[in-house]
Scaffold this motif. Structure first.
Motif, PDB file in Angstrom:
ATOM      1  N   LEU A 252       3.327  -1.911 -51.202  1.00 25.86           N
ATOM      2  CA  LEU A 252       2.326  -3.038 -51.607  1.00 25.86           C
ATOM      3  C   LEU A 252       3.170  -4.107 -52.415  1.00 25.86           C
ATOM      4  O   LEU A 252       2.796  -5.350 -52.369  1.00 25.86           O
ATOM      5  CB  LEU A 252       1.297  -2.471 -52.665  1.00 25.86           C
ATOM      6  CG  LEU A 252       0.291  -1.351 -51.835  1.00 25.86           C
ATOM      7  CD1 LEU A 252      -0.561  -0.977 -52.827  1.00 25.86           C
ATOM      8  CD2 LEU A 252      -0.378  -2.183 -50.842  1.00 25.86           C
ATOM      9  N   ARG A 253       4.075  -3.744 -53.383  1.00 24.54           N
ATOM     10  CA  ARG A 253       4.825  -4.940 -53.989  1.00 24.54           C
ATOM     11  C   ARG A 253       5.427  -5.742 -53.171  1.00 24.54           C
ATOM     12  O   ARG A 253       5.321  -7.104 -53.229  1.00 24.54           O
ATOM     13  CB  ARG A 253       5.924  -4.208 -55.181  1.00 24.54           C
ATOM     14  CG  ARG A 253       5.105  -3.245 -56.190  1.00 24.54           C
ATOM     15  CD  ARG A 253       4.558  -4.238 -57.147  1.00 24.54           C
ATOM     16  NE  ARG A 253       3.932  -3.441 -58.414  1.00 24.54           N
ATOM     17  CZ  ARG A 253       3.008  -3.832 -58.868  1.00 24.54           C
ATOM     18  NH1 ARG A 253       2.190  -4.459 -58.457  1.00 24.54           N
ATOM     19  NH2 ARG A 253       2.772  -2.949 -60.136  1.00 24.54           N
ATOM     20  N   ASN A 254       6.178  -5.212 -52.033  1.00 25.18           N
ATOM     21  CA  ASN A 254       6.795  -5.957 -51.025  1.00 25.18           C
ATOM     22  C   ASN A 254       5.517  -6.840 -50.361  1.00 25.18           C
ATOM     23  O   ASN A 254       6.445  -7.989 -49.649  1.00 25.18           O
ATOM     24  CB  ASN A 254       7.462  -5.111 -50.054  1.00 25.18           C
ATOM     25  CG  ASN A 254       8.701  -4.510 -50.590  1.00 25.18           C
ATOM     26  OD1 ASN A 254       9.120  -4.889 -51.662  1.00 25.18           O
ATOM     27  ND2 ASN A 254       8.987  -3.455 -49.890  1.00 25.18           N
ATOM     28  N   LEU A 255       4.543  -6.744 -50.134  1.00 22.57           N
ATOM     29  CA  LEU A 255       3.497  -7.655 -49.599  1.00 22.57           C
ATOM     30  C   LEU A 255       2.936  -8.696 -50.514  1.00 22.57           C
ATOM     31  O   LEU A 255       1.975  -9.367 -50.231  1.00 22.57           O
ATOM     32  CB  LEU A 255       2.495  -6.826 -49.071  1.00 22.57           C
ATOM     33  CG  LEU A 255       2.821  -5.984 -47.954  1.00 22.57           C
ATOM     34  CD1 LEU A 255       1.711  -4.891 -47.677  1.00 22.57           C
ATOM     35  CD2 LEU A 255       3.205  -6.667 -46.636  1.00 22.57           C
ATOM     36  N   GLY A 256       3.421  -8.489 -51.881  1.00 21.87           N
ATOM     37  CA  GLY A 256       3.021  -9.547 -52.683  1.00 21.87           C
ATOM     38  C   GLY A 256       1.971  -9.154 -53.838  1.00 21.87           C
ATOM     39  O   GLY A 256       1.525 -10.117 -54.796  1.00 21.87           O
ATOM     40  N   VAL A 257       1.654  -7.908 -54.077  1.00 23.92           N
ATOM     41  CA  VAL A 257       0.811  -7.707 -55.092  1.00 23.92           C
ATOM     42  C   VAL A 257       1.450  -7.346 -56.192  1.00 23.92           C
ATOM     43  O   VAL A 257       2.510  -6.893 -56.468  1.00 23.92           O
ATOM     44  CB  VAL A 257       0.424  -5.987 -54.770  1.00 23.92           C
ATOM     45  CG1 VAL A 257      -0.598  -5.302 -55.901  1.00 23.92           C
ATOM     46  CG2 VAL A 257      -0.557  -6.000 -53.554  1.00 23.92           C
ATOM     47  N   LYS A 258       0.973  -8.087 -57.428  1.00 20.32           N
ATOM     48  CA  LYS A 258       1.777  -8.384 -58.696  1.00 20.32           C
ATOM     49  C   LYS A 258       0.815  -7.580 -59.547  1.00 20.32           C
ATOM     50  O   LYS A 258       1.468  -7.401 -60.845  1.00 20.32           O
ATOM     51  CB  LYS A 258       1.744  -9.884 -58.898  1.00 20.32           C
ATOM     52  CG  LYS A 258       2.438 -10.601 -57.993  1.00 20.32           C
ATOM     53  CD  LYS A 258       2.628 -12.018 -58.393  1.00 20.32           C
ATOM     54  CE  LYS A 258       3.597 -13.121 -57.583  1.00 20.32           C
ATOM     55  NZ  LYS A 258       3.076 -12.833 -56.161  1.00 20.32           N
ATOM     56  N   GLY A 259      -0.334  -7.326 -59.604  1.00 23.44           N
ATOM     57  CA  GLY A 259      -1.128  -6.600 -60.793  1.00 23.44           C
ATOM     58  C   GLY A 259      -0.904  -4.992 -60.463  1.00 23.44           C
ATOM     59  O   GLY A 259       0.119  -4.556 -59.975  1.00 23.44           O
ATOM     60  N   ASP A 260      -1.628  -4.399 -61.206  1.00 18.85           N
ATOM     61  CA  ASP A 260      -1.673  -2.973 -61.255  1.00 18.85           C
ATOM     62  C   ASP A 260      -1.992  -2.554 -59.714  1.00 18.85           C
ATOM     63  O   ASP A 260      -2.854  -3.048 -59.208  1.00 18.85           O
ATOM     64  CB  ASP A 260      -2.803  -2.425 -62.244  1.00 18.85           C
ATOM     65  CG  ASP A 260      -2.454  -2.696 -63.674  1.00 18.85           C
ATOM     66  OD1 ASP A 260      -1.313  -2.464 -63.900  1.00 18.85           O
ATOM     67  OD2 ASP A 260      -3.195  -3.008 -64.557  1.00 18.85           O
ATOM     68  N   ILE A 261      -1.681  -1.084 -59.830  1.00 16.72           N
ATOM     69  CA  ILE A 261      -1.682  -0.273 -58.433  1.00 16.72           C
ATOM     70  C   ILE A 261      -2.287   1.037 -58.870  1.00 16.72           C
ATOM     71  O   ILE A 261      -1.651   1.706 -59.732  1.00 16.72           O
ATOM     72  CB  ILE A 261      -0.516  -0.343 -57.578  1.00 16.72           C
ATOM     73  CG1 ILE A 261       0.042  -1.518 -57.001  1.00 16.72           C
ATOM     74  CG2 ILE A 261      -0.455   0.662 -56.440  1.00 16.72           C
ATOM     75  CD1 ILE A 261       1.518  -1.543 -56.389  1.00 16.72           C
ATOM     76  N   ILE A 262      -3.285   1.370 -58.122  1.00 21.28           N
ATOM     77  CA  ILE A 262      -4.026   2.648 -58.505  1.00 21.28           C
ATOM     78  C   ILE A 262      -3.667   3.624 -57.413  1.00 21.28           C
ATOM     79  O   ILE A 262      -3.490   3.283 -56.226  1.00 21.28           O
ATOM     80  CB  ILE A 262      -5.514   2.379 -58.994  1.00 21.28           C
ATOM     81  CG1 ILE A 262      -6.271   1.944 -57.864  1.00 21.28           C
ATOM     82  CG2 ILE A 262      -5.740   1.491 -60.046  1.00 21.28           C
ATOM     83  CD1 ILE A 262      -7.767   2.049 -57.951  1.00 21.28           C
ATOM     84  N   THR A 263      -4.125   4.918 -57.741  1.00 20.48           N
ATOM     85  CA  THR A 263      -4.101   5.966 -56.623  1.00 20.48           C
ATOM     86  C   THR A 263      -5.706   6.426 -56.385  1.00 20.48           C
ATOM     87  O   THR A 263      -6.377   6.253 -57.629  1.00 20.48           O
ATOM     88  CB  THR A 263      -3.280   7.074 -57.006  1.00 20.48           C
ATOM     89  OG1 THR A 263      -3.707   7.569 -58.531  1.00 20.48           O
ATOM     90  CG2 THR A 263      -1.766   6.725 -57.187  1.00 20.48           C
ATOM     91  N   VAL A 264      -5.873   6.950 -55.384  1.00 19.67           N
ATOM     92  CA  VAL A 264      -6.958   7.519 -55.242  1.00 19.67           C
ATOM     93  C   VAL A 264      -6.686   9.002 -54.669  1.00 19.67           C
ATOM     94  O   VAL A 264      -5.385   9.338 -54.650  1.00 19.67           O
ATOM     95  CB  VAL A 264      -8.111   6.815 -54.230  1.00 19.67           C
ATOM     96  CG1 VAL A 264      -8.592   5.650 -54.905  1.00 19.67           C
ATOM     97  CG2 VAL A 264      -7.520   6.470 -52.987  1.00 19.67           C
ATOM     98  N   ASP A 265      -7.672   9.757 -54.246  1.00 18.09           N
ATOM     99  CA  ASP A 265      -7.300  11.170 -53.824  1.00 18.09           C
ATOM    100  C   ASP A 265      -6.536  11.164 -52.684  1.00 18.09           C
ATOM    101  O   ASP A 265      -6.738  10.392 -51.758  1.00 18.09           O
ATOM    102  CB  ASP A 265      -8.796  11.955 -53.614  1.00 18.09           C
ATOM    103  CG  ASP A 265      -8.438  13.184 -53.439  1.00 18.09           C
ATOM    104  OD1 ASP A 265      -7.594  13.891 -54.002  1.00 18.09           O
ATOM    105  OD2 ASP A 265      -9.344  13.962 -52.449  1.00 18.09           O
ATOM    106  N   GLY A 266      -5.572  12.008 -52.913  1.00 17.85           N
ATOM    107  CA  GLY A 266      -4.304  12.242 -51.725  1.00 17.85           C
ATOM    108  C   GLY A 266      -4.044  13.580 -51.451  1.00 17.85           C
ATOM    109  O   GLY A 266      -4.993  14.553 -51.551  1.00 17.85           O
ATOM    110  N   GLY A 267      -2.830  13.894 -51.198  1.00 21.63           N
ATOM    111  CA  GLY A 267      -2.577  15.208 -50.708  1.00 21.63           C
ATOM    112  C   GLY A 267      -3.114  15.753 -49.599  1.00 21.63           C
ATOM    113  O   GLY A 267      -3.502  15.175 -48.773  1.00 21.63           O
ATOM    114  N   ARG A 268      -3.658  17.053 -49.711  1.00 15.01           N
ATOM    115  CA  ARG A 268      -4.042  17.854 -48.434  1.00 15.01           C
ATOM    116  C   ARG A 268      -5.714  17.243 -48.316  1.00 15.01           C
ATOM    117  O   ARG A 268      -5.942  17.560 -47.144  1.00 15.01           O
ATOM    118  CB  ARG A 268      -4.078  19.279 -48.656  1.00 15.01           C
ATOM    119  CG  ARG A 268      -2.606  19.829 -48.426  1.00 15.01           C
ATOM    120  CD  ARG A 268      -2.737  21.174 -48.543  1.00 15.01           C
ATOM    121  NE  ARG A 268      -2.725  21.855 -49.996  1.00 15.01           N
ATOM    122  CZ  ARG A 268      -2.619  23.075 -50.072  1.00 15.01           C
ATOM    123  NH1 ARG A 268      -2.686  24.026 -49.243  1.00 15.01           N
ATOM    124  NH2 ARG A 268      -2.795  23.343 -51.354  1.00 15.01           N
ATOM    125  N   SER A 269      -6.001  16.307 -49.193  1.00 12.75           N
ATOM    126  CA  SER A 269      -7.324  15.721 -48.706  1.00 12.75           C
ATOM    127  C   SER A 269      -7.543  14.699 -48.113  1.00 12.75           C
ATOM    128  O   SER A 269      -8.389  14.246 -47.835  1.00 12.75           O
ATOM    129  CB  SER A 269      -8.167  15.629 -50.274  1.00 12.75           C
ATOM    130  OG  SER A 269      -8.201  16.758 -50.853  1.00 12.75           O
TER     131      SER A 269
END
Length: 399
Positions: A252-269
């Motif tokens: 995302l940074r390489n695409l120009g995102v400069k602000g905060d980056i958050i996670t949402v549910d991941g892993g096996r879900s």
């Protein structure tokens, strides 16, 4: 026919090129999979078998819906992250099978559907679960969260006693990610904020902090300014199938995102559906020797075009697996899903279909209503949500 195919190919290529041109750093290394006016899905093959799927959503042309399971238990006083620890409720939302949610979403919005992902972290692997952090759904804070891995008095790991949670806020014009204040509830406590979710900054996710930045499936979200004016109109969702959180965020940074980056549910879900490609990333089946299963989840984000087609009006309410617990003089959240333009009425019916009271004679058809019953609600009673324009369009929740 060949001419038509050529024209369609030209239009798709043109839309893809327009989207790519809007980024300060080009999307040219990504393959365009599904591009429409307002949204694009892109794919990038990385090293070591990792694939990255990027969704670019223009919030001025698309709508983002929170799709949640109905409430069977309000979890009074169990909220940990809204207006102070144990000052709010933390409901148990029904875990819903991803395919059921997908089918219902397409039933409501047809060809307007673009994609669907799983979203909020959750706490229990049962028929219903509490969510880890607060959610605001169409103007109503529906959960105070319940995670032990956050800034509470006694977190499961001392690292989390001082972290700053983040809130993703969006409307029909823009999105932003900002600090979340668990004491005041800001920004969720602001009337102007209608939809928001609280989550980890990607670098605070337990998979990075406690599990040595392990390789896994992740979904990270950032925002991006499109036109140089104040306000980020684009929401970028990156789904990776085999990477670290640092690697996912760097995309995302390489695409120009400069602000905060958050996670949402991941892993096996992790779940990613696109209307053109179908199911791209599926929640994993549990090992027969293990419990839990990861295919039933409590909270999804649906992404669709602002309404462009005439749809069959519907109101959907599912019956929770467990017994619905409603207490007199204590709040209960009525949740439903609909695609109607008119307001709705919400009424309580007793046995023999006898109307007992108007919970609300008129309210917005936005899928959520907080109700505090003044009478005892008995088994066999029904809550009925119906269109004000046509009462035969309705959904029932039975106690």
């Amino acid at each position: 026919m060949n001419a038509l195919i050529s024209l369609l190919f030209f239009v798709i290529t043109l839309l893809a090129s327009v989207f790519i041109a809007q980024f300060p750093n080009s999307l040219s290394s990504y393959q365009a999979i599904h591009v429409i006016d307002g949204a694009g899905l892109y794919k990038k093959e990385l090293t070591n078998g990792n694939t990255a799927y990027l969704q670019v959503i223009d919030l001025r042309k698309m709508r983002i819906d929170q799709v949640m399971g109905e409430v069977d238990n309000m979890g009074y006083g169990q909220g940990k992250y809204y207006q102070g620890e144990e000052k709010y409720y933390s409901p148990y939302f029904t875990n819903k099978l991803y395919s059921q949610v997908n089918n219902e979403y397409k039933k409501l919005y047809g060809n307007d559907v673009f994609s669907l992902i799983n979203c909020s972290f959750f706490e229990q692997y049962q028929s219903s679960t509490q969510l880890s952090f607060p959610i605001k759904l169409n103007g109503v804070v529906v959960s105070g969260g319940n995670s032990p891995y956050g800034p509470i008095k006694e977190p499961k790991d001392k690292f989390y006693s001082t972290i700053r949670l983040k809130a993703l806020v969006w409307d029909e014009q823009q999105a932003y990610i900002t600090d979340y204040d668990s004491i005041s509830g800001a920004p969720l406590n602001q009337k102007a904020v209608k939809n928001a979710l609280v989550s980890y900054k990607y670098s605070d996710h337990p998979a990075k902090v406690l599990a040595q930045n392990q390789v896994n499936k992740y979904q990270v979200i950032g925002t991006l300014d499109k036109d140089g004016r104040k306000g980020d109109e684009q929401l970028l969702i990156m789904t990776v199938n085999q990477a670290t959180l640092d690697e996912a965020a760097s995309l995302l940074r390489n695409l120009g995102v400069k602000g905060d980056i958050i996670t949402v549910d991941g892993g096996r879900s992790t779940y990613l559906f696109n209307s053109k490609m179908g199911n791209i990333v599926l929640p994993q089946l549990s090992n027969p020797q293990e419990n839990p299963t990861f295919r039933h989840l409590p909270h999804y984000l649906g992404i669709r075009k602002a309404r462009t087609q005439k749809l069959v009006p519907q109101i959907l309410i599912d019956q929770p697996v467990g017994k619905v617990q409603v207490e007199q003089n204590r709040p209960y959240l009525i949740l439903w899903r609909d695609n109607i333009n008119s307001d709705v009425s919400i009424r309580l019916y007793g046995r023999n279909n006898k109307k007992l009271q108007d919970i609300s004679a008129r309210t917005a058809s936005d899928g959520v209503y907080e109700w505090t019953p003044q009478i005892a609600v008995k088994p066999g009673y029904i809550i009925r949500v119906a269109s004000r324009d046509k009462q035969s369009i309705l959904g029932n929740l039975k106690f």
